[in-house]
Enzyme design. Structure first.
Site, PDB file in Angstrom:
ATOM      1  CB  CYS A 155      -0.952   0.001   1.189  1.00 22.61           C
ATOM      2  SG  CYS A 155      -2.065  -1.420   1.228  1.00 22.61           S
ATOM      3  CG  ASN A 161      -6.942  -0.717   1.753  1.00 23.93           C
ATOM      4  OD1 ASN A 161      -6.218  -0.550   0.781  1.00 23.93           O
ATOM      5  ND2 ASN A 161      -6.458  -1.007   2.956  1.00 23.93           N
ATOM      6  CG  HIS A 220      -2.968   3.246   2.259  1.00 23.41           C
ATOM      7  ND1 HIS A 220      -3.674   2.914   1.121  1.00 23.41           N
ATOM      8  CD2 HIS A 220      -3.045   2.158   3.077  1.00 23.41           C
ATOM      9  CE1 HIS A 220      -4.149   1.685   1.247  1.00 23.41           C
ATOM     10  NE2 HIS A 220      -3.783   1.216   2.421  1.00 23.41           N
TER      11      HIS A 220
END
Length: 324
Positions: free
Chosen positions: A122, A280, A246
């Protein structure tokens, strides 16, 4: 003895254009409650997600990367021939050979490009952005296309409540090129390799993560890294117009913003919350959030923007950029 010649690059770099894409299929919390033991309220309270996008079976991370990369080029007003390097951040590839970057570059029309994949999970987009900026500054590349593209539904157990409610599919991209004034600050990166067991591929098939451990690590360790990125760029928390962490979990995003405000960040600092309707999306989350926020008028060209990625590895990276 002969002396080697060194390439000379740009004195500074900036993001020239951004782009993103998501699959058409919207999956709500109610949809997930029909296949696993969960509820809309439970998901909203814990991770802040309302809906996410899942790719079709015949839609790949490579396909999404082509779309996002092409949009970033168009946004920059460039043609494929203007780019000579492609970096593709990805951690969900099912086939390590060949990489995604080479066919993506070719499909976009970037011929004979230097092209490679980068896996920092990520944190991948921020890693790629740091590498791209340095390539342009040292003269190894004139313009570099950085893409984060993930099809997480390929590596998530569809009935595992700890992961299936969070992860989704998407791609985001940015073009990095030369500038007279700095538009991309120094990257601050690192790893906590002793904590790799918090997130890994279980049985080589599905993502496993210790949710509470990851939450504690992210909410305590990421804000200090963001402050280091500001220090490296010669800025103070009060200089930040936009924070784009993120999009791992809305509670984590809120905790990072709260800690930065305690260190002097302004109350009117705009904070990305793209996770609410996108989930996500790993390496795609930061560039996609920037693209969505700009389209919605929440951020503007010239805004001082703090990016911070973090994920499996445990890898982290961040830098300050000027919004294109």
């Amino acid at each position: 003895m002969s002396t080697l010649r060194l390439a000379r690059g740009a004195q500074a770099t900036r993001i020239l254009g951004i782009g993103s894409t998501q699959p058409e299929q919207v999956v709500t919390n109610e949809d997930l409650s029909k296949v696993m033991d969960t509820t809309d309220q439970w998901i909203r309270e814990r991770v802040g997600i309302i809906e996410r996008r899942f790719a079709a079976k015949d839609e790949s991370a490579e396909d999404m990367a082509v779309v996002a990369g092409s949009k970033a080029l168009a946004d920059a007003g460039l043609s494929p021939s203007d780019v000579d390097t492609v970096i593709l951040a990805n951690c969900t590839s099912l086939t390590p050979i060949p990489n995604y970057a080479a066919p993506v570059a070719d499909r976009i029309g970037i011929k004979r490009a230097g092209a490679f994949d980068l896996n920092a999970a990520c944190a991948g987009f921020c890693y790629g952005l740091g590498v791209a900026s340095d390539l342009v500054r040292c003269g190894s590349s004139k313009r570099t296309l950085v893409i984060g593209s993930e099809k997480l539904t390929d590596v998530v157990d569809p009935v595992d409540r700890s992961t299936a409610i969070i992860f989704a599919d998407a791609a985001g991209a940015a073009v990095v090129g030369p500038a007279e004034e700095p538009g991309i600050g120094p990257v601050v990166w690192g790893t906590a390799g002793d904590l790799v067991d918090m997130i890994y591929m279980r049985d080589g098939k599905y993502i496993f993560q210790e949710g509470q451990s990851v939450f504690r690590w992210a909410t305590t360790q990421i804000a200090p890294i963001a402050l280091r990125a500001l220090e490296a760029a010669g800025l103070q928390p009060s200089d930040v117009d936009v924070l784009i962490p993120h999009q791992a979990n809305l509670r984590i995003v809120e905790a990072i913003a709260k800690r930065l405000r305690k260190q002097g960040a302004r109350d009117d600092m705009v904070v990305a919350d793209d996770i609410v309707y996108s989930g996500n999306t790993s390496s795609a989350s930061i560039p996609m959030a920037m693209d969505h926020m700009r389209a919605a008028g929440r951020i503007h060209s010239g805004d001082v923007t703090l990016l911070i990625g973090f994920g499996a590895g445990l890898s982290y990276a961040g830098q300050v950029v000027i919004c294109p």
